[in-house]
Every structure is written in structure tokens, then in C-alpha cells.
Design a protein around this motif. Structure first.
Motif, mmCIF file in Angstrom:
data_model
loop_
_atom_site.group_PDB
_atom_site.id
_atom_site.type_symbol
_atom_site.label_atom_id
_atom_site.label_comp_id
_atom_site.label_asym_id
_atom_site.label_seq_id
_atom_site.Cartn_x
_atom_site.Cartn_y
_atom_site.Cartn_z
ATOM 1 N N VAL A 297 8.786 -4.457 3.824
ATOM 2 C CA VAL A 297 7.406 -4.874 3.553
ATOM 3 C C VAL A 297 7.309 -5.602 2.219
ATOM 4 O O VAL A 297 6.604 -6.619 2.098
ATOM 5 N N VAL A 300 8.568 -9.147 2.545
ATOM 6 C CA VAL A 300 7.558 -9.977 3.214
ATOM 7 C C VAL A 300 6.417 -10.300 2.258
ATOM 8 O O VAL A 300 5.903 -11.425 2.222
ATOM 9 N N GLN A 301 6.016 -9.311 1.450
ATOM 10 C CA GLN A 301 4.932 -9.523 0.490
ATOM 11 C C GLN A 301 5.304 -10.600 -0.523
ATOM 12 O O GLN A 301 4.474 -11.453 -0.868
ATOM 13 N N PHE A 304 4.971 -13.996 1.142
ATOM 14 C CA PHE A 304 3.574 -14.408 1.279
ATOM 15 C C PHE A 304 3.001 -14.859 -0.063
ATOM 16 O O PHE A 304 2.233 -15.834 -0.130
ATOM 17 N N ASP A 305 3.345 -14.146 -1.139
ATOM 18 C CA ASP A 305 2.823 -14.505 -2.451
ATOM 19 C C ASP A 305 3.337 -15.862 -2.916
ATOM 20 O O ASP A 305 2.624 -16.591 -3.631
ATOM 21 N N ARG A 317 -3.902 -14.094 6.400
ATOM 22 C CA ARG A 317 -2.778 -13.553 5.635
ATOM 23 C C ARG A 317 -2.620 -12.056 5.885
ATOM 24 O O ARG A 317 -1.519 -11.576 6.179
ATOM 25 N N SER A 318 -3.716 -11.308 5.787
ATOM 26 C CA SER A 318 -3.639 -9.863 5.997
ATOM 27 C C SER A 318 -3.301 -9.529 7.446
ATOM 28 O O SER A 318 -2.608 -8.542 7.715
ATOM 29 N N LYS A 321 0.421 -10.015 7.937
ATOM 30 C CA LYS A 321 1.150 -8.928 7.289
ATOM 31 C C LYS A 321 1.122 -7.677 8.163
ATOM 32 O O LYS A 321 2.131 -6.961 8.273
ATOM 33 N N VAL A 324 3.579 -8.186 11.011
ATOM 34 C CA VAL A 324 4.958 -8.006 10.527
ATOM 35 C C VAL A 324 5.265 -6.526 10.319
ATOM 36 O O VAL A 324 6.364 -6.053 10.623
ATOM 37 N N LEU A 325 4.267 -5.771 9.818
ATOM 38 C CA LEU A 325 4.461 -4.328 9.647
ATOM 39 C C LEU A 325 4.723 -3.658 10.998
ATOM 40 O O LEU A 325 5.581 -2.760 11.099
ATOM 41 N N VAL A 405 -0.738 -1.588 5.240
ATOM 42 C CA VAL A 405 -1.473 -2.816 5.524
ATOM 43 C C VAL A 405 -2.009 -3.408 4.223
ATOM 44 O O VAL A 405 -2.007 -2.776 3.165
ATOM 45 N N ASP A 406 -2.495 -4.644 4.304
ATOM 46 C CA ASP A 406 -3.050 -5.330 3.150
ATOM 47 C C ASP A 406 -4.274 -4.584 2.614
ATOM 48 O O ASP A 406 -5.051 -4.029 3.404
#
Length: 478
Positions: A297, A300-301, A304-305, A317-318, A321, A324-325, A405-406
Motif C-alpha cells: 500500500v 502504491v501511495q 500516486f503522490d 484517486r481514492s 487506491k 488496488v487495496l 483506504v484513503d
């Protein structure tokens, strides 16, 4: 309005379409129809299925997303950066009823004292009036109890009326096979129908009697209070249902391809193929799941950033994510199901019909597809239903430790995480935690009870000794 299709929306609606296709297949095949009929004749499983269907309905309503059109000075049309769901539109009044900070369930004043000025112009510290909760009351001290009781009674009457209408419609539908409407009503009351309609109607009645007062009070009060930022807790709990369903359903489905394929290959070929696959899932099982998921995770974060241009809105975006989770949870959680499929395949490959197919020269792939895989699907189905509730709880734990999660996504884990620090204060802010706990327990308990019914029907050897209290003697078509 501009329709927005998020990745999890697409996955959920495809899952619903697959469920409809499976239902049509069940209807066409006698043995599947008989097995599922056994599930539906279990009163506990039928009632749990109704509760899960209601949660699924909330999830699907929350899975239709759009963006509002905005007019510009030159007459062109642009779209709002906020992505809303159909559930947001239904709850837009409650979402707009945002207070300053905490407030008690059904409260009219804030939970924390603030500097206020009274009617005589004197400054002091007191609990301020809420901007929306109970704002229609001129004197909350004398009017609040009667107003809440009256609106709750009106909601109870509405829920009871809808429940009575459902009972009447059900009795009317059964009248043809039960010698009239009155006999159908008596058979419903005595539980003498082919399916446990009494249990289903009682479940719906309880839900309606709980939802009726809440719906009646929501326009004027915060039924479950507000959180630290003044948001309605009931709205957050309803929005968290979709996250729980997405995590539970998609993560479970993500485990199937690897678990089924590798389990069948290991059990059928044995030898070095079995040893390699066993080594892989034994190694995977030896790594702590939380550490492995957290590492994936966080990677992946970071991606994304570093690539914000990939997403047009924060919701996209959320949402990605969360998808993907789900994939990470699926790819790290297939080992247990793979073991079960491997063990069942080892047994099946020695049976006479598989040996006969091999003797006649049928290819290995055809044997695995036609004779092995269909006969392990009962284990797969049982494990999938049981894993659903486990993954809902797993999401809450992951979000609680900060790798779920986001933060912009509503979830039971984020609600519990935000309420964590408030449980130690005096007085205790308990309602946010209680709402998340109640909704999550309701969903997980319904999933577990439904899984028990599926296990009893699809695996008679493991059938539980739960007593069947009610005996139904209705006609098969009743």
C-alpha cells in the motif's frame, strides 16, 4: 450532470451482472436449484440474506456517481470537481447540516462549551445552540422531548404501516395456493409456508420500525450526533457501507483465480508441481500479512503522490487506491483457499470417473475443467462467503493502523480511528464508535449467518446441528 464511472463502480455492477447470470444458471440446473432452495428454506439464512440485500441496495445507490454542471461567465459549461453519488443526493440535506463540532445524538446544543453572549448581552461560557439540530425549536428545554417523541411516533407508524402492507401483499400472493386470503394469513402467522416468509417479514418489519423514526427525525436532528468536524455520523455510517462491501466482495473475488488454478494444478499433477506450489504459498503464509500489505500500500501511495496528473478528481484517486487495496488483499490471501482446493483435488483425482476419463485418453485440461473444478466449487463458494465478513473486519484494522483506504473515503475503520482518542476523554464521545460498531456488526453478523446456511446446504457432511424450530408444511409452490 456528468456521469462518472469509477473503477469500483464498474467492478460492483459487473459483479451484480455476474450474480444475475449465476441466478439464471441456477434456475436452469435442477441440482443447483435444489441446493439453493435448501438455503432459502433456512429461516436464519433467509433473514440474514434480507439484511445483506438491504446493505447491498445502499451500496448500489452509493455506486452511481456524477458531477454537477457549473455555468461560467462566458456561458460555457464546466463540471464541479466534487464527485457525488446518488446516495449523496438523497442525503444532501443531512450532508449540508454541518455543525461546528461534536453534538450528542438528537442533541440541540454543542458538546463543548464555548464563549457565547446571552439575550441580555452578557458574555459567558455555555453550550451553544446547534445551527441545524433542533433549530426549529424556540425553547428546546421544554419542547425537545415532545417534538422528538412525536416525530419518532410518526416514523414508527409509517414503518408499521409499510410492514402491514407487505404482510397483506404477501398474503394476497399466497391466497391462491392457501384457500383464500384468511387462510394464507393464518399460514403466514403459523409459519406453514414452503419458504420461511414469516422470518423474512419479521426481519423487514424490524428494519422498518428502526428506519422509520430515523427517517422522520433526520431532517431536523442528527440522529447519531456529529463528529469532531461537525459531520453527521449517520451519514458517515451509511457511506461506509459501500466501502465495506467493496473491500469484502472484490478482495474475496480477487483470491479466486490464483487459489483455484494453483490448487487444482497442485492436487492433480502432484510431484514437483505440487512441491513448487506448496513452497510458494507456505512462504507467503510465513510473512505477516499486515507488514506485506502495508509495504504494498505504501508503494502504491508513493506512486500516486508522484503522479497527481493521472487523476482528474480526488474521488478518482481514492477510488483507485481502494481498488488496488482489494487486489493486494486478494493476492496476499489466496493461500488458505488454495490448500483446501488442493486437498479436495487430491481426493477427486482418485475417483472412478476421473480414472475412467484418463483411461479413455481425455486430456488433462479437459479433465480438470469438466470433472475437477466443478466438484470443488462448493468449497470455493463456502470459503468466499465466509471470507467476506473476515475482510470487512480486516479493512477496519488496516485503516485503524493507517494503511487502509484513503482518508477521504468513509469507512468503518476511519470512523473508529477518529473516535479512538475521544474514548479516553471525560465526558466520553461514544456515538461515532457505537455507530460504526453497530453497522459493522450488523453486516458481518448477517454475512456469517448466511454463510452458515450456504455451508449447510452445499456441504452436508459439515451440516450444523442447529435445531429447526419451525416446521413448514406448505405446498412447494407456496
Amino acid at each position: 450532470m456528468k456521469f462518472v464511472l469509477l473503477w469500483t463502480d464498474l467492478a460492483l455492477w459487473l459483479m451484480v451482472a455476474a450474480g444475475v447470470g449465476y441466478a439464471l444458471r441456477v434456475r436452469a440446473l435442477a441440482h443447483l436449484r435444489t441446493t439453493w432452495r435448501r438455503v432459502l428454506r433456512d429461516p436464519v439464512a433467509a433473514s440474514a440474506g434480507v439484511v445483506m440485500a438491504l446493505f447491498l441496495l445502499v451500496t448500489l445507490v452509493d455506486s452511481v456517481h456524477l458531477r454537477r454542471a457549473l455555468e461560467t461567465a462566458d456561458g460555457s459549461t464546466v463540471y464541479d470537481t466534487r464527485t457525488l453519488s446518488a446516495l449523496d443526493l438523497l442525503l444532501q440535506r443531512q450532508i449540508a447540516m454541518r455543525e461546528v463540532s461534536y453534538s450528542l445524538p438528537l442533541g440541540t446544543h454543542g458538546f463543548n462549551k464555548e464563549s457565547v453572549v446571552d439575550a441580555q448581552g452578557q458574555a459567558g461560557r455555555d453550550y451553544p445552540r446547534l445551527k441545524f439540530g433542533g433549530a426549529h425549536l424556540s425553547d428546546p428545554a421544554t419542547q425537545w422531548a415532545a417534538d422528538v417523541a412525536g416525530r419518532a411516533a410518526l416514523g414508527l407508524a409509517g414503518g408499521l404501516g409499510i410492514a402491514a402492507l407487505l404482510v397483506a401483499l404477501t398474503a394476497a400472493a399466497l391466497a391462491r395456493h392457501h384457500h383464500g386470503w384468511r387462510h394464507a394469513l393464518a399460514d403466514l402467522a403459523a409459519d406453514r409456508t414452503f419458504y420461511p416468509l414469516r422470518a423474512v417479514l419479521v426481519t423487514l418489519a424490524v428494519v422498518l420500525l428502526l428506519a422509520g423514526p430515523a427517517v422522520a427525525l433526520m431532517p431536523h436532528y442528527h440522529v447519531f450526533g456529529t463528529d469532531r468536524t461537525g459531520n453527521d455520523v449517520l451519514v458517515q455510517a451509511l457511506k461506509s457501507v459501500r466501502t465495506a462491501f467493496v473491500i469484502g466482495a472484490l478482495s474475496t473475488l480477487a483470491t479466486l483465480p490464483l487459489a483455484l488454478l494453483l490448487g487444482v494444478l497442485a492436487g492433480y499433477y502432484k510431484g514437483w508441481v505440487d512441491e513448487v506450489i506448496q513452497y510458494v504459498y507456505t512462504t507467503l503464509s510465513s510473512v505477516p500479512n499486515v507488514l506485506l500489505i502495508a509495504a504494498c500500500v505504501l508503494m502504491v501511495q508513493v506512486f500516486f503522490d508522484k503522479n497527481p496528473e493521472l487523476f482528474e478528481t480526488a474521488a478518482e484517486r481514492s477510488d483507485l487506491k481502494m481498488l488496488v487495496l482489494c487486489l493486494i488483499l486478494g493476492l496476499t490471501g489466496w493461500a488458505g483457499l488454495c490448500r483446501l482446493v488442493r486437498a479436495e483435488t487430491l481426493k477427486l483425482r482418485e475417483l472412478d470417473y476421473v480414472q475412467a476419463a484418463t483411461a479413455f485418453g481425455v486430456g488433462d485440461l479437459r479433465i480438470m475443467a469438466r470433472h475437477i473444478a466443478p466438484n470443488v466449487m462448493h468449497l470455493v463458494l463456502i470459503t468466499v462467503v465466509l471470507s467476506f465478513s473476515e475482510l470487512i473486519l480486516y479493512e477496519a484494522v488496516l485503516t485503524y493502523v493507517g494503511v487502509g483506504v484513503d482518508p477521504t473515503t468513509s469507512s468503518f475503520g476511519s470512523m473508529i480511528n477518529l473516535a479512538r482518542a475521544e474514548m479516553s476523554r471525560d465526558p466520553v464521545v461514544w456515538w461515532s464508535f457505537a455507530a460504526a460498531f453497530g453497522f459493522m456488526v450488523g453486516l458481518v453478523l448477517a454475512a456469517n449467518l448466511f454463510a452458515d446456511g450456504v455451508r449447510d446446504a452445499f456441504d452436508p457432511k459439515a451440516r450444523s446441528a442447529r435445531p429447526r424450530v419451525f416446521v413448514r408444511r406448505g405446498a412447494p409452490d407456496a
